[in-house]
Design a protein around this motif. Structure first.
Motif, PDB file in Angstrom:
ATOM      1  N   PRO A  22      -3.558   5.422  10.551  1.00 19.61           N
ATOM      2  CA  PRO A  22      -3.469   6.542   9.300  1.00 19.61           C
ATOM      3  C   PRO A  22      -3.170   5.580   7.402  1.00 19.61           C
ATOM      4  CG  PRO A  22      -2.025   7.090  10.843  1.00 19.61           C
ATOM      5  CD  PRO A  22      -3.295   6.399  11.646  1.00 19.61           C
ATOM      6  N   ARG A  23      -2.409   4.855   8.443  1.00 20.94           N
ATOM      7  CA  ARG A  23      -1.959   3.920   7.208  1.00 20.94           C
ATOM      8  C   ARG A  23      -3.485   2.404   6.913  1.00 20.94           C
ATOM      9  NH1 ARG A  23       1.662  -0.413  11.027  1.00 20.94           N
ATOM     10  NH2 ARG A  23       0.084  -0.003  11.802  1.00 20.94           N
ATOM     11  N   VAL A  24      -4.319   2.936   7.183  1.00 19.89           N
ATOM     12  CA  VAL A  24      -5.837   2.287   6.677  1.00 19.89           C
ATOM     13  C   VAL A  24      -6.286   2.541   5.368  1.00 19.89           C
ATOM     14  CG1 VAL A  24      -7.725   0.988   6.764  1.00 19.89           C
ATOM     15  CG2 VAL A  24      -6.167   0.843   8.312  1.00 19.89           C
ATOM     16  N   PHE A  25      -6.375   2.268   4.119  1.00 14.81           N
ATOM     17  CA  PHE A  25      -7.361   2.838   2.939  1.00 14.81           C
ATOM     18  C   PHE A  25      -8.843   1.797   2.521  1.00 14.81           C
ATOM     19  CE2 PHE A  25      -3.683   1.743   0.893  1.00 14.81           C
ATOM     20  CZ  PHE A  25      -4.242   1.027  -0.085  1.00 14.81           C
ATOM     21  N   GLY A  57      -4.186  -5.649 -11.910  1.00 13.15           N
ATOM     22  CA  GLY A  57      -4.231  -4.168 -10.851  1.00 13.15           C
ATOM     23  C   GLY A  57      -3.829  -4.349 -10.372  1.00 13.15           C
ATOM     24  N   PHE A  58      -5.050  -3.682  -9.387  1.00 14.18           N
ATOM     25  CA  PHE A  58      -5.614  -3.539  -8.299  1.00 14.18           C
ATOM     26  C   PHE A  58      -5.422  -4.361  -7.141  1.00 14.18           C
ATOM     27  CE2 PHE A  58      -9.758  -3.994  -8.996  1.00 14.18           C
ATOM     28  CZ  PHE A  58     -10.685  -4.765  -8.042  1.00 14.18           C
ATOM     29  N   TYR A  59      -5.553  -5.823  -7.424  1.00 12.82           N
ATOM     30  CA  TYR A  59      -4.357  -5.964  -6.388  1.00 12.82           C
ATOM     31  C   TYR A  59      -3.682  -6.268  -5.931  1.00 12.82           C
ATOM     32  CZ  TYR A  59      -9.799  -8.636  -5.087  1.00 12.82           C
ATOM     33  OH  TYR A  59     -10.934  -8.859  -4.805  1.00 12.82           O
ATOM     34  N   GLY A  60      -3.054  -5.848  -6.664  1.00  9.28           N
ATOM     35  CA  GLY A  60      -1.233  -6.485  -6.975  1.00  9.28           C
ATOM     36  C   GLY A  60      -1.051  -4.895  -6.303  1.00  9.28           C
ATOM     37  N   ALA A  61      -1.450  -3.917  -6.747  1.00 12.10           N
ATOM     38  CA  ALA A  61      -1.041  -2.724  -5.947  1.00 12.10           C
ATOM     39  C   ALA A  61      -1.966  -2.719  -4.773  1.00 12.10           C
ATOM     40  CB  ALA A  61      -1.726  -1.475  -7.115  1.00 12.10           C
ATOM     41  N   GLY A  62      -2.721  -3.207  -4.643  1.00  7.53           N
ATOM     42  CA  GLY A  62      -2.665  -3.219  -2.738  1.00  7.53           C
ATOM     43  C   GLY A  62      -1.875  -4.262  -2.191  1.00  7.53           C
ATOM     44  N   ILE A  63      -0.770  -5.468  -2.453  1.00 11.54           N
ATOM     45  CA  ILE A  63      -0.558  -5.902  -2.012  1.00 11.54           C
ATOM     46  C   ILE A  63       1.347  -5.266  -2.273  1.00 11.54           C
ATOM     47  CG2 ILE A  63       1.428  -7.936  -2.326  1.00 11.54           C
ATOM     48  CD1 ILE A  63      -0.867  -9.434  -4.357  1.00 11.54           C
ATOM     49  N   GLY A  64       1.439  -4.045  -3.014  1.00 14.88           N
ATOM     50  CA  GLY A  64       2.325  -3.861  -3.327  1.00 14.88           C
ATOM     51  C   GLY A  64       2.294  -2.574  -1.526  1.00 14.88           C
ATOM     52  N   ALA A  65       1.210  -2.148  -1.858  1.00  3.94           N
ATOM     53  CA  ALA A  65       0.809  -1.146  -0.507  1.00  3.94           C
ATOM     54  C   ALA A  65       2.052  -1.792   0.401  1.00  3.94           C
ATOM     55  CB  ALA A  65      -0.194  -0.002  -0.767  1.00  3.94           C
ATOM     56  N   LEU A  67       3.042  -4.461   1.112  1.00  2.00           N
ATOM     57  CA  LEU A  67       4.267  -4.511   1.426  1.00  2.00           C
ATOM     58  C   LEU A  67       4.968  -3.347   1.650  1.00  2.00           C
ATOM     59  CD1 LEU A  67       5.051  -6.945  -1.672  1.00  2.00           C
ATOM     60  CD2 LEU A  67       5.233  -7.587   1.266  1.00  2.00           C
ATOM     61  N   THR A  68       4.761  -2.524   1.333  1.00  2.68           N
ATOM     62  CA  THR A  68       6.096  -1.243   2.181  1.00  2.68           C
ATOM     63  C   THR A  68       5.011  -0.421   3.211  1.00  2.68           C
ATOM     64  OG1 THR A  68       4.091   0.522   0.893  1.00  2.68           O
ATOM     65  CG2 THR A  68       6.315  -1.169  -0.334  1.00  2.68           C
ATOM     66  N   GLY A  69       4.281  -1.219   4.301  1.00  8.38           N
ATOM     67  CA  GLY A  69       3.748  -0.698   5.374  1.00  8.38           C
ATOM     68  C   GLY A  69       2.284  -0.300   5.364  1.00  8.38           C
ATOM     69  N   MET A  70       1.267  -0.328   4.528  1.00 14.30           N
ATOM     70  CA  MET A  70      -0.077   0.471   4.345  1.00 14.30           C
ATOM     71  C   MET A  70      -0.758  -0.987   4.722  1.00 14.30           C
ATOM     72  SD  MET A  70       0.453   3.374   3.492  1.00 14.30           S
ATOM     73  CE  MET A  70      -1.321   4.014   3.432  1.00 14.30           C
ATOM     74  N   ARG A  71      -2.217  -0.241   4.729  1.00 17.87           N
ATOM     75  CA  ARG A  71      -2.683  -1.408   5.294  1.00 17.87           C
ATOM     76  C   ARG A  71      -4.177  -1.400   4.510  1.00 17.87           C
ATOM     77  NH1 ARG A  71      -2.198  -4.410  10.449  1.00 17.87           N
ATOM     78  NH2 ARG A  71      -0.157  -4.233  10.780  1.00 17.87           N
ATOM     79  N   PRO A  72      -4.018  -1.874   3.662  1.00 15.85           N
ATOM     80  CA  PRO A  72      -5.423  -1.562   2.054  1.00 15.85           C
ATOM     81  C   PRO A  72      -6.540  -2.702   2.946  1.00 15.85           C
ATOM     82  CG  PRO A  72      -3.465  -1.941   1.545  1.00 15.85           C
ATOM     83  CD  PRO A  72      -3.141  -2.333   2.754  1.00 15.85           C
ATOM     84  N   VAL A  73      -7.643  -1.909   2.253  1.00 18.83           N
ATOM     85  CA  VAL A  73      -9.023  -2.948   2.612  1.00 18.83           C
ATOM     86  C   VAL A  73      -9.485  -2.769   0.729  1.00 18.83           C
ATOM     87  CG1 VAL A  73     -11.027  -3.032   3.118  1.00 18.83           C
ATOM     88  CG2 VAL A  73      -9.543  -2.557   4.886  1.00 18.83           C
TER      89      VAL A  73
END
Length: 334
Positions: A22-25, A57-65, A67-73
């Motif tokens: 569920p961490r992947v989005f 902006g959105f690459y930075g948001a993905g990196i932030g996510a 760093l807090t435990g999510m797994r963005p694609v």
């Protein structure tokens, strides 16, 4: 095994990982109306997120996510758009784990097609896998088949480090067999796409398919070609490459990216440093020239290695051996 396209195989890997974890989005421009449109009903707008046209902006948001435990694609749209997020990718994603002493990880996947050879001119036609390999902390994959695309994407999403996936645009519609079940292809493992004994061709992206086609032609001429698909630029599977060179004694590196400081140069240097004693002939590199991509379709097509240029280079590389074989045949007939 079912046959599906390269693009569908990679997208399937993302969706299956979303179901598993569920961490992947997914996030990117217009992803809700693109390849993931049919999955919006299953995952909702929180896990398939449209972004504005603002890479920083959105690459930075993905990196932030991450760093807090999510797994963005992150779906990047076109690989040259990475330039607009260079600071985020190279200074933040690549370096955070090291600079925080391992206390933080950035489990992020950045995926975008490398679009070239289709007359999109200089701004949209770069092949960037070599450039980003100069940024320690990033892992880089360049799949060449539907099977590899799915297996490598699964591995990338599960990896605790940032992974960049360059999909060769010309391969997105390629059909191929993809195994059922939860299979993973480890990052950092090259693939011997064809075994041979006379010359090793190390290639990546569409050049792998050109090399395989050249190998078919050369086999009819008595030249046995081994084709090594790099698949993973970082980490690079040096051992598979060196073992192949030790077997054949000849090596050609084929890369549609520019020549200077690229992946072909790294492979050639590795062979020169660690397998020089096995070589029967000089190392050969076939690459694009060090020039921006012209808009003219005719001029652009002259830039990249082809089946014909690979076959011609292999013939020249193996010429002394072929001459010796011909002489021996002549002597035995007499």
């Amino acid at each position: 095994m079912p046959q599906i396209t390269y693009n569908d195989a990679s997208t399937e890997a993302v969706l299956e990982e979303m179901r598993r974890d569920p961490r992947v989005f997914v996030m990117g421009q217009d992803v809700q109306s693109g390849a993931y449109a049919a999955a919006v009903g299953e995952f909702g707008l929180e896990r398939i997120r449209n972004t504005p046209i603002s890479e920083t902006g959105f690459y930075g948001a993905g990196i932030g996510a991450a760093l807090t435990g999510m797994r963005p694609v992150i779906e990047g749209g076109c690989s040259t758009f990475f330039y607009s997020a260079m600071d985020q990718i190279v200074n933040q994603a690549a370096k955070s784990r090291y600079m925080f002493g391992g206390q933080a990880s950035v489990p992020l996947v950045i995926r975008a097609p490398a679009v070239y050879s289709v007359a999109l001119a200089a701004h949209h036609s770069d092949r960037l896998w070599g450039l980003f390999s100069q940024a320690p902390g990033l892992k880089i994959i360049v799949p060449t088949t539907p099977r590899d695309a799915k297996g490598l994407m699964r591995a990338a999403i599960r990896d605790p480090n940032p992974v960049m996936c360059f999909d060769d645009f010309s391969l997105l519609g390629l059909m191929g067999e993809v195994p059922d079940g939860d299979y993973v292809i480890p990052l950092g493992v090259a693939d011997i796409k064809r075994a041979g004994s006379d010359v090793t061709i190390v290639a990546l992206a569409k050049a792998v398919h050109h090399a395989l086609a050249a190998a078919d032609v050369l086999e009819r001429e008595g030249i046995s070609v081994e084709v090594v698909d790099i698949r993973s630029v970082v980490p690079l599977d040096r051992r598979t490459i060196l073992n192949s060179v030790a077997k054949t004694g000849r090596v050609m590196v084929v890369d549609p990216a520019p020549r200077t400081g690229g992946v072909a140069a790294e492979v050639a240097a590795t062979v020169a440093e660690e397998a020089l004693g096995y070589l029967k002939a000089p190392i050969v590199r076939l690459t694009a020239p060090d020039i921006p991509v012209p808009f003219s379709p005719h001029l652009e097509q002259l830039m990249y290695p082809t089946m014909e240029s690979i076959a011609a280079a292999a013939r020249k590389l193996c010429a002394p051996q072929i001459s010796t074989r011909t002489e021996r045949r002549g002597s035995s007939r007499q």
